[in-house]
Design an enzyme around this catalytic site. Sequence first.
Site, PDB file in Angstrom:
ATOM      1  N   GLU A   1       3.340  -8.549   8.769  1.00 35.89           N
ATOM      2  CA  GLU A   1       3.251  -7.091   8.891  1.00 35.89           C
ATOM      3  C   GLU A   1       3.990  -6.382   7.766  1.00 35.89           C
ATOM      4  OE1 GLU A   1       1.312  -5.152  11.040  1.00 35.89           O
ATOM      5  OE2 GLU A   1       0.533  -7.184  11.150  1.00 35.89           O
TER       6      GLU A   1
ATOM      7  N   PRO B   1       0.821  -1.222   0.000  1.00 33.94           N
ATOM      8  CA  PRO B   1       0.000   0.000   0.000  1.00 33.94           C
ATOM      9  C   PRO B   1       0.853   1.270   0.000  1.00 33.94           C
ATOM     10  CG  PRO B   1      -0.579  -1.448   1.858  1.00 33.94           C
ATOM     11  CD  PRO B   1       0.597  -2.063   1.180  1.00 33.94           C
TER      12      PRO B   1
ATOM     13  N   ARG C   1      -2.878  -9.231 -20.581  1.00 33.66           N
ATOM     14  CA  ARG C   1      -3.916  -9.081 -21.618  1.00 33.66           C
ATOM     15  C   ARG C   1      -3.541  -8.041 -22.671  1.00 33.66           C
ATOM     16  NH1 ARG C   1      -8.056  -6.017 -20.935  1.00 33.66           N
ATOM     17  NH2 ARG C   1      -9.645  -7.612 -21.221  1.00 33.66           N
TER      18      ARG C   1
ATOM     19  N   ASP D   1     -11.420  -1.574 -24.471  1.00 38.08           N
ATOM     20  CA  ASP D   1     -11.835  -1.634 -23.067  1.00 38.08           C
ATOM     21  C   ASP D   1     -11.903  -0.247 -22.456  1.00 38.08           C
ATOM     22  OD1 ASP D   1     -11.866  -4.343 -22.918  1.00 38.08           O
ATOM     23  OD2 ASP D   1      -9.825  -4.524 -22.150  1.00 38.08           O
TER      24      ASP D   1
HETATM   25  N1  ADE Z   1      -0.349  -5.585  -0.067  1.00 38.35           N
HETATM   26  C1  ADE Z   1      -1.148  -5.249   0.959  1.00 38.35           C
HETATM   27  N2  ADE Z   1      -1.987  -4.288   0.620  1.00 38.35           N
HETATM   28  C2  ADE Z   1      -1.734  -3.980  -0.684  1.00 38.35           C
HETATM   29  C3  ADE Z   1      -2.272  -3.054  -1.605  1.00 38.35           C
HETATM   30  N3  ADE Z   1      -3.251  -2.223  -1.279  1.00 38.35           N
HETATM   31  N4  ADE Z   1      -1.748  -3.031  -2.834  1.00 38.35           N
HETATM   32  C4  ADE Z   1      -0.743  -3.843  -3.164  1.00 38.35           C
HETATM   33  N5  ADE Z   1      -0.193  -4.731  -2.352  1.00 38.35           N
HETATM   34  C5  ADE Z   1      -0.683  -4.814  -1.109  1.00 38.35           C
END
Ligand code: ADE
Length: 243
Positions: free
Chosen positions: A115, A88, A153, A168
């Site tokens: 974690e 994230p 793709r 698309d």
């Molecule tokens: N691993 C944990 N959360 C994630 C996310 N939002 N995007 C990519 N990998 C992740």
Amino acid sequence: MRFGVVTLFPEALTGLVCAGVVGRAISEGTVDLYTETPRDFAHDKHRTVDDRPFGGGPGMVMTPQPTLDAIAALNRRMPSARVVYLTPQGSVFDQATAARYREAGSLILLCGRYEGIDERIIERAVDEEVSLGDFVLSGGEVAAVAVIDATARLVPGVLGHADSASEDSFGTDGLLDCPHYTRPENFDGMAVPPVLTSGDHKAIALWRRQQALTRTRMRRPELIDESVLTSAEQELLKNIDSE
Ligand code: ADE
């Protein structure tokens, strides 16, 4: 196109990736998929891949050595591949990123669990950090499947119809897609828009464009600002806005 994935759950990942059009491309050899699991590179008898975080706190952190060795094993097969860590904390993955990966031709995806991963793995081996969006997954596998699918793709021959990818949502112009209909023409009192059965190809193309612009304006207005529109499309947009 070649993908390598470092994951503690290779079967879960291949189960999803090997279904559908991408799965067919893998069995035909258009796309290659390799996985390595850090457990195979752990040296102790319990095949440990994680440990408690220095400084305290909840959860476990993946240790450097088994994960770095798994990346190195993939690197031997794919020497020029970029290494992407799914987190994230990364920049948000989008269609342009998929196109860039497709262009690069080979990619190693690193999936974290617990974690997180020891920061020194990132310092030593990661070129880029990528996120699926502003939410937290339990691991990178779901994100890796999304990146592989969206990228594969775009490889010529992976999709049946030559134009499918470019038509698309986000295909060539960064707009959302128009609605689609198939038989029956009338379903439970809901009729297909008459223009689609008119046989007038110019009118159909115009209707689709109008629908794509309207949807994008309503749902994702920021995409309109980023897309390049012809003067005719700008006119269409003015009409949509005044309605
Ligand atoms: N691993 C944990 N959360 C994630 C996310 N939002 N995007 C990519 N990998 C992740």
